[in-house]
Each structure stands twice: as C-alpha cells, then as structure tokens.
Design a protein around this motif. Structure first.
Motif, PDB file in Angstrom:
ATOM      1  N   LEU A 184       0.831  -1.208   0.000  1.00 21.96           N
ATOM      2  CA  LEU A 184       0.000   0.000   0.000  1.00 21.96           C
ATOM      3  C   LEU A 184       0.865   1.257   0.000  1.00 21.96           C
ATOM      4  N   ALA A 185       1.978   1.244   0.736  1.00 21.14           N
ATOM      5  CA  ALA A 185       2.886   2.393   0.741  1.00 21.14           C
ATOM      6  C   ALA A 185       3.492   2.595  -0.649  1.00 21.14           C
ATOM      7  N   ILE A 186       3.858   1.516  -1.312  1.00 20.58           N
ATOM      8  CA  ILE A 186       4.391   1.602  -2.675  1.00 20.58           C
ATOM      9  C   ILE A 186       3.336   2.166  -3.621  1.00 20.58           C
ATOM     10  N   ALA A 187       2.092   1.708  -3.481  1.00 22.83           N
ATOM     11  CA  ALA A 187       1.009   2.208  -4.330  1.00 22.83           C
ATOM     12  C   ALA A 187       0.860   3.721  -4.175  1.00 22.83           C
ATOM     13  N   ARG A 188       0.888   4.195  -2.945  1.00 18.91           N
ATOM     14  CA  ARG A 188       0.743   5.637  -2.687  1.00 18.91           C
ATOM     15  C   ARG A 188       1.892   6.429  -3.303  1.00 18.91           C
ATOM     16  N   MET A 189       3.120   5.943  -3.108  1.00 12.61           N
ATOM     17  CA  MET A 189       4.285   6.672  -3.617  1.00 12.61           C
ATOM     18  C   MET A 189       4.320   6.694  -5.141  1.00 12.61           C
ATOM     19  N   LEU A 190       3.938   5.585  -5.764  1.00  6.70           N
ATOM     20  CA  LEU A 190       3.901   5.554  -7.228  1.00  6.70           C
ATOM     21  C   LEU A 190       2.823   6.490  -7.762  1.00  6.70           C
ATOM     22  N   ALA A 191       1.679   6.524  -7.101  1.00  2.00           N
ATOM     23  CA  ALA A 191       0.606   7.436  -7.522  1.00  2.00           C
ATOM     24  C   ALA A 191       1.060   8.887  -7.422  1.00  2.00           C
ATOM     25  N   GLU A 192       1.793   9.198  -6.363  1.00  2.00           N
ATOM     26  CA  GLU A 192       2.302  10.565  -6.183  1.00  2.00           C
ATOM     27  C   GLU A 192       3.304  10.939  -7.272  1.00  2.00           C
ATOM     28  N   GLN A 193       3.914   9.949  -7.906  1.00  2.45           N
ATOM     29  CA  GLN A 193       4.862  10.219  -8.990  1.00  2.45           C
ATOM     30  C   GLN A 193       4.210  10.147 -10.369  1.00  2.45           C
ATOM     31  N   GLY A 194       2.902  10.098 -10.402  1.00  2.62           N
ATOM     32  CA  GLY A 194       2.183  10.180 -11.669  1.00  2.62           C
ATOM     33  C   GLY A 194       1.830   8.861 -12.315  1.00  2.62           C
ATOM     34  N   TYR A 195       2.053   7.735 -11.632  1.00  2.00           N
ATOM     35  CA  TYR A 195       1.676   6.432 -12.185  1.00  2.00           C
ATOM     36  C   TYR A 195       0.179   6.203 -11.988  1.00  2.00           C
ATOM     37  N   GLN A 196      -0.411   5.458 -12.924  1.00  2.00           N
ATOM     38  CA  GLN A 196      -1.813   5.065 -12.806  1.00  2.00           C
ATOM     39  C   GLN A 196      -1.875   3.769 -11.996  1.00  2.00           C
ATOM     40  N   VAL A 197      -2.294   3.897 -10.737  1.00  2.00           N
ATOM     41  CA  VAL A 197      -2.203   2.781  -9.800  1.00  2.00           C
ATOM     42  C   VAL A 197      -3.587   2.360  -9.312  1.00  2.00           C
ATOM     43  N   SER A 198      -3.839   1.044  -9.389  1.00  2.00           N
ATOM     44  CA  SER A 198      -5.019   0.447  -8.767  1.00  2.00           C
ATOM     45  C   SER A 198      -4.537  -0.473  -7.653  1.00  2.00           C
ATOM     46  N   ALA A 199      -5.129  -0.323  -6.476  1.00  2.00           N
ATOM     47  CA  ALA A 199      -4.688  -1.118  -5.326  1.00  2.00           C
ATOM     48  C   ALA A 199      -5.847  -1.929  -4.772  1.00  2.00           C
ATOM     49  N   TYR A 200      -5.570  -3.183  -4.436  1.00  2.00           N
ATOM     50  CA  TYR A 200      -6.563  -4.097  -3.871  1.00  2.00           C
ATOM     51  C   TYR A 200      -6.035  -4.628  -2.551  1.00  2.00           C
ATOM     52  N   LEU A 201      -6.729  -4.315  -1.475  1.00  2.00           N
ATOM     53  CA  LEU A 201      -6.345  -4.774  -0.144  1.00  2.00           C
ATOM     54  C   LEU A 201      -7.266  -5.909   0.279  1.00  2.00           C
ATOM     55  N   PHE A 202      -6.696  -7.067   0.584  1.00  2.00           N
ATOM     56  CA  PHE A 202      -7.484  -8.240   0.951  1.00  2.00           C
ATOM     57  C   PHE A 202      -7.572  -8.335   2.474  1.00  2.00           C
ATOM     58  N   ASN A 203      -8.760  -7.993   2.970  1.00  2.00           N
ATOM     59  CA  ASN A 203      -9.016  -7.967   4.417  1.00  2.00           C
ATOM     60  C   ASN A 203     -10.163  -8.924   4.722  1.00  2.00           C
ATOM     61  N   ILE A 204      -9.981 -10.176   4.390  1.00  2.00           N
ATOM     62  CA  ILE A 204     -11.029 -11.188   4.488  1.00  2.00           C
ATOM     63  C   ILE A 204     -11.451 -11.437   5.935  1.00  2.00           C
ATOM     64  N   SER A 205     -10.482 -11.427   6.840  1.00  2.00           N
ATOM     65  CA  SER A 205     -10.788 -11.737   8.242  1.00  2.00           C
ATOM     66  C   SER A 205     -11.170 -10.501   9.048  1.00  2.00           C
ATOM     67  N   GLY A 206     -11.093  -9.332   8.438  1.00  2.00           N
ATOM     68  CA  GLY A 206     -11.410  -8.096   9.149  1.00  2.00           C
ATOM     69  C   GLY A 206     -10.350  -7.691  10.147  1.00  2.00           C
ATOM     70  N   SER A 207      -9.100  -8.154   9.929  1.00  2.00           N
ATOM     71  CA  SER A 207      -8.015  -7.848  10.862  1.00  2.00           C
ATOM     72  C   SER A 207      -6.758  -7.500  10.083  1.00  2.00           C
ATOM     73  N   LEU A 208      -6.317  -6.252  10.214  1.00  2.00           N
ATOM     74  CA  LEU A 208      -5.109  -5.787   9.556  1.00  2.00           C
ATOM     75  C   LEU A 208      -4.024  -5.537  10.602  1.00  2.00           C
ATOM     76  N   SER A 209      -2.766  -5.706  10.207  1.00  2.00           N
ATOM     77  CA  SER A 209      -1.684  -5.306  11.109  1.00  2.00           C
ATOM     78  C   SER A 209      -1.750  -3.791  11.280  1.00  2.00           C
ATOM     79  N   GLY A 210      -1.166  -3.287  12.368  1.00  2.00           N
ATOM     80  CA  GLY A 210      -1.225  -1.856  12.634  1.00  2.00           C
ATOM     81  C   GLY A 210      -0.631  -1.035  11.505  1.00  2.00           C
ATOM     82  N   GLU A 211       0.516  -1.474  10.948  1.00  2.00           N
ATOM     83  CA  GLU A 211       1.170  -0.733   9.882  1.00  2.00           C
ATOM     84  C   GLU A 211       0.369  -0.798   8.589  1.00  2.00           C
TER      85      GLU A 211
END
Length: 504
Positions: free
Chosen positions: A63-90
C-alpha cells in the motif's frame, strides 16, 4: 553475509526500531521508498500498475508503494485483501494514508467477493500479499488469486518474497499456489529459500535492497547460514614466504583413476598442483602410469599393485593431505582397499566421486570414517549416501546431520555450493556458473581442496577458499569464453588468475 531465518528477521526489525530509534511505520516507509526507486528506474510512468496487498506488513509495504507511485504520476489500482477483518497496525495505517491520497486511480478493500481486474502484458503487478512471515501453503481464495496472476501475461514484482514461498522450508508447500515473479525485491538480505534450484522459477530476477536495518543488530544476531564474501576469503589466504622451498609447501597424496578413467586423475592432479602445493604424489593403476607421467610431469607417480584398479591401501605418514575417489571405480577389491585407506590415513582427507559411491553401498562403513573427513558429494551422491530428498531444503538438512554425525565437513556441490560444518553452520558459495556443469568439474574441486590442505590450510579454511576459488576460476573462464563451451580443464587454466585476483 548472514542469512537470517524469518524469526530472526522479525528480531532484527524489532532491534532496529528500538535502537535506531525509528517507528515501525517509518521503517516501512523507508523500505517502500527503496523499492519504489528500483521500480521507477525500470518502468516509466506510462506503465499501468496493479497492487495486490495482504492484511499483514507485506501488504502495508504494498500500500505504501502504491501511494508513492501514484504521487509520482503512475496510474495505480490497489486491492487490499481484508477477508478476516483484521489488519496489522502498519497495514491499517497505510490503508488510511492511501485513502487520503487523491492521485490513486482506484482503491478496493476486498472483504468478501472479489472481481479481479484485467491484467494484460502492459500491466505491472506489485505482489504484496504475503512475505517472510508465511508458515503454511496458501489455500482458498488466495490460492485462486495467485493462479489468476500467474496465468496472466503481466510482469510481477514481488515484495521481499513471492507470495506463497516460505523463507526457509518449502518441502510440503503447494507449488501451484506460489507467485511466479518476474523480479523479487528482497529487503536487506536474501532468504534461505532463494539458494535452492527448485525455487528459481518463482523468484525471477533477484535484487537485494539495503533498507538500513541496524548493523549492530546484524552483528549481534547469530545466523545459522552465511554467504561467503571475497573479503572473507582474502583473510583466509596464507602468505607465501619469499624464502619458501617445496618441502615447506606441503606434500599431497591423490588416489585416483582406474584404467579408462585416467582423465579424472589428471584433472584432480593438475588442479592440486595449481593450488600451490609443494609436491604431489598420484597413486594410480599401472596402466595409467604412462598417461599420468606424460600429462602431469610435475607429479610423482606411485603405481598401484594392480594393472587396472586401486587394490591396496598405502602409507600416508609422509603426506600432509589426501584426496581419494576421482575415477577410482567401484569394484569389490577397490572398496575394501578404500575403507582400509580411510581408516589408516594419518592426514586430512577429501573423499569424492567413487569413494562416496562405494560408501553409499556400504553405509555402515560411514561410522569408520576418521573425524574431520571432508566429503564433497553432488546432490545425487548425497541422496545415495543419505536417502532420497524431497527437495533442496530436505537435502541440506540431511547434509548438515551427516556432518554433525561424522564430525566432518560435507560440501554439497551446486549453483550455490553449501559447506556444512559439524557445528550446524552452513556457508553458501556465491561464485560459479552454469558452464561448470560439466564432467570433471568435481574432480578439479577435489584437487584444489587437497592441495590447500597439504599447503597448510585448516580444514574449514581450505573448504572456504577451495570452493570460492573453484567458482571464481569458472567465472573468469566464462567471462572470456562463454558458458556453453566451458570444460573442466578451463577451470584449472584460470586458477592462476583467480589466485591473483584474491591476492591483489
């Protein structure tokens, strides 16, 4: 260079966070910035990018890479898989940062059903599903997603490890459920599984990126595996005294070559002499004597009592090291002479080729090998000695157990030759190339290590320097003549240049 286990990688991250000090989120940001620099060097902003992120810290990196690439003008689509409803803090923190970013083309958090995006040949996929913390095969929806990505024509860049590949043991993994990456951007240090041949189809091009984890932490953590480095080898090299004479440079014994296999004796003898030994005696059957005297005039030839085979053990009191096995044959008479020779030897021993094949057919004899013996099997020879291995990790485990049991050293030859020490430590050799996959290459290694032992190197250092020199000579030869036509004799011809490079 140390190779840490997945548990030790977590320990090193924690040490860096506590002692730099730096927050875990900022450390993740630093890692992402390093990976983005590599990606932007290789792919321009016109490349559409799809990021697949898992619920853990590997997903946070994605996700951090997706954000940084988008900020540099790349066309970015990001998919976050949160099937269990539990993400690490970071990962949760990077999700919020990405949602706040106005330049991201598309962000989808997958909690149930997933409608996969179209992946074409122009699309770059960033694989941030799972990293070094994975400890079981992927299954269910994640396995289906991996198969979907692998079936697409898109190039895949994996973060740290290809998703589905475990950092160490993949013996019981499901290979169909592992990402086949075009490139893997691994963080700080390579993972153990990267050194195994069967995993190369998943890793693709490997880049090891320095994210500035604590050097103090790296020094303090004891790693079970290391990769040899040129400076390590230089520090092991023995100086050659200006007033040295041949009597001070060691006397090696090489027992090799049944009739029809004189070539193995010639190759190992030439390699031994090129390794700096003062004198070399070659014990070989009577019919090989004219061939050896003509081909290796620098060697002393000791005739075996038999016309065609090694049939009777010899005294070793005058020798500083012994190599035995290349082209020896496996007759019953030779087998009996071999075990007698191994039992009575009073100097360091390197056992290779037919010596190993004889022992594999009489495995009870292994108990009679002297402490400190050096065995140099290729994978099939090790399988014959210790039983069939499921994969390289299984084989490495068996080699390590054998070294401990014998209180000797087992060198498993391969692209990354592994030196297994009796205390459980394993060293991987980075030199060498595919051109060295040719008959006689192993005989050359036997000669080199035997020569170094006779020259005065301790067993561990002789193995380290020997395998490194062997591979380096092969690399220098391949640089001049290519890999396809490389012969074992070419490795010997380039040994002087390899020594010169290390001495310089």
């Amino acid at each position: 260079m140390k190779i840490f286990t997945s548990a030790q990688i977590k320990e090193l991250d924690k040490y860096t966070i506590e002692n730099e000090p730096i927050s875990s989120l900022n450390l993740m940001e630093r890692a992402a910035q390093t990976m983005v620099r590599t990606i932007t060097e290789l792919w321009g902003s016109a490349t559409p990018i799809v990021v697949f992120a898992g619920p853990g810290n590997n997903g946070g990196d994605g996700l951090a890479i997706a954000r940084m690439l988008a900020e540099q003008g790349y066309q970015v689509s990001a998919y976050l898989f949160n099937i269990s409803g539990s993400l690490s803090g970071e990962c949760a923190a990077n999700k919020r940062l990405l949602q706040e970013n106005k330049r991201i083309q598309q962000f989808v958090e997958v909690t149930q059903e997933f409608d996969p995006p179209q992946l074409d040949a122009n699309t770059l996929v960033i694989d941030g599903l799972f990293g070094s913390g994975l400890n079981k095969p992927l299954a269910g929806g994640f396995a289906s997603l991996v198969k979907y990505i692998n079936a697409s024509p898109s190039k895949v860049v994996s973060i740290d490890l290809p998703s589905g590949l475990m950092a160490e043991d993949n013996t019981y993994n499901v290979r169909a459920n592992i990402i086949r990456a075009y490139m893997t951007l691994t963080l700080q240090q390579p993972k153990l599984s990267f050194f195994f041949a069967e995993n190369q189809e998943f890793i693709g091009q490997l880049r090891v990126l320095d994210i500035r984890l604590s050097q103090e932490g790296i020094r303090k953590i004891e790693a079970p595996y290391t990769v040899l480095e040129e400076n390590d080898i230089r520090q092991c090299m023995l100086p050659r005294k200006p007033f040295a004479h041949k009597g001070e440079m060691g006397h090696a014994l090489l027992i090799a070559g049944s009739y029809g296999m004189a070539g193995a004796a010639i190759l190992s003898a030439r390699a031994c002499l090129r390794s700096g030994v003062g004198k070399l005696t070659v014990n070989t059957p009577k019919r090989n004597v004219p061939i050896l005297q003509t081909s290796v005039p620098e060697a002393i030839i000791q005739r075996s009592n038999d016309e065609t085979i090694f049939s009777e053990s010899v005294e070793t009191e005058e020798f500083n090291a012994m190599g035995i096995g290349p082209g020896l044959g496996q007759s019953e008479q030779t087998a009996i002479a071999l075990i007698s020779q191994l039992r009575r030897a009073q100097c360091p021993i390197v056992a290779d080729a037919d010596a190993l094949n004889i022992l594999s057919n009489r495995r009870a004899w292994l108990q009679q090998l002297p402490k400190g013996v050096i065995l140099t099997p290729h994978p099939k020879e090790l399988d014959r000695l210790e039983g069939h291995s499921v994969d390289s990790y299984d084989r490495l485990t068996k080699a390590c157990n054998l070294a401990e049991r014998l209180q000797g050293i087992v060198i498993v030859k391969g692209h990354y030759t592994a030196i297994c020490m009796p205390d459980g430590h394993i060293m991987f050799n980075p030199t060498g190339n595919a051109g060295m996959a040719t008959a006689g290459s192993g005989d050359v290694l036997t000669g080199i290590i035997t020569g170094l032992l006779a020259r005065g190197y301790e067993r561990k250092e002789a193995c380290m320097v020997g395998v490194y020199l062997h591979g380096l000579a092969g690399d220098l030869a391949a640089a001049d003549m290519g890999e396809e036509s490389l012969l074992a004799g070419d490795i010997i011809r380039y040994l002087p240049r390899a020594f010169k490079r290390l001495k310089e």
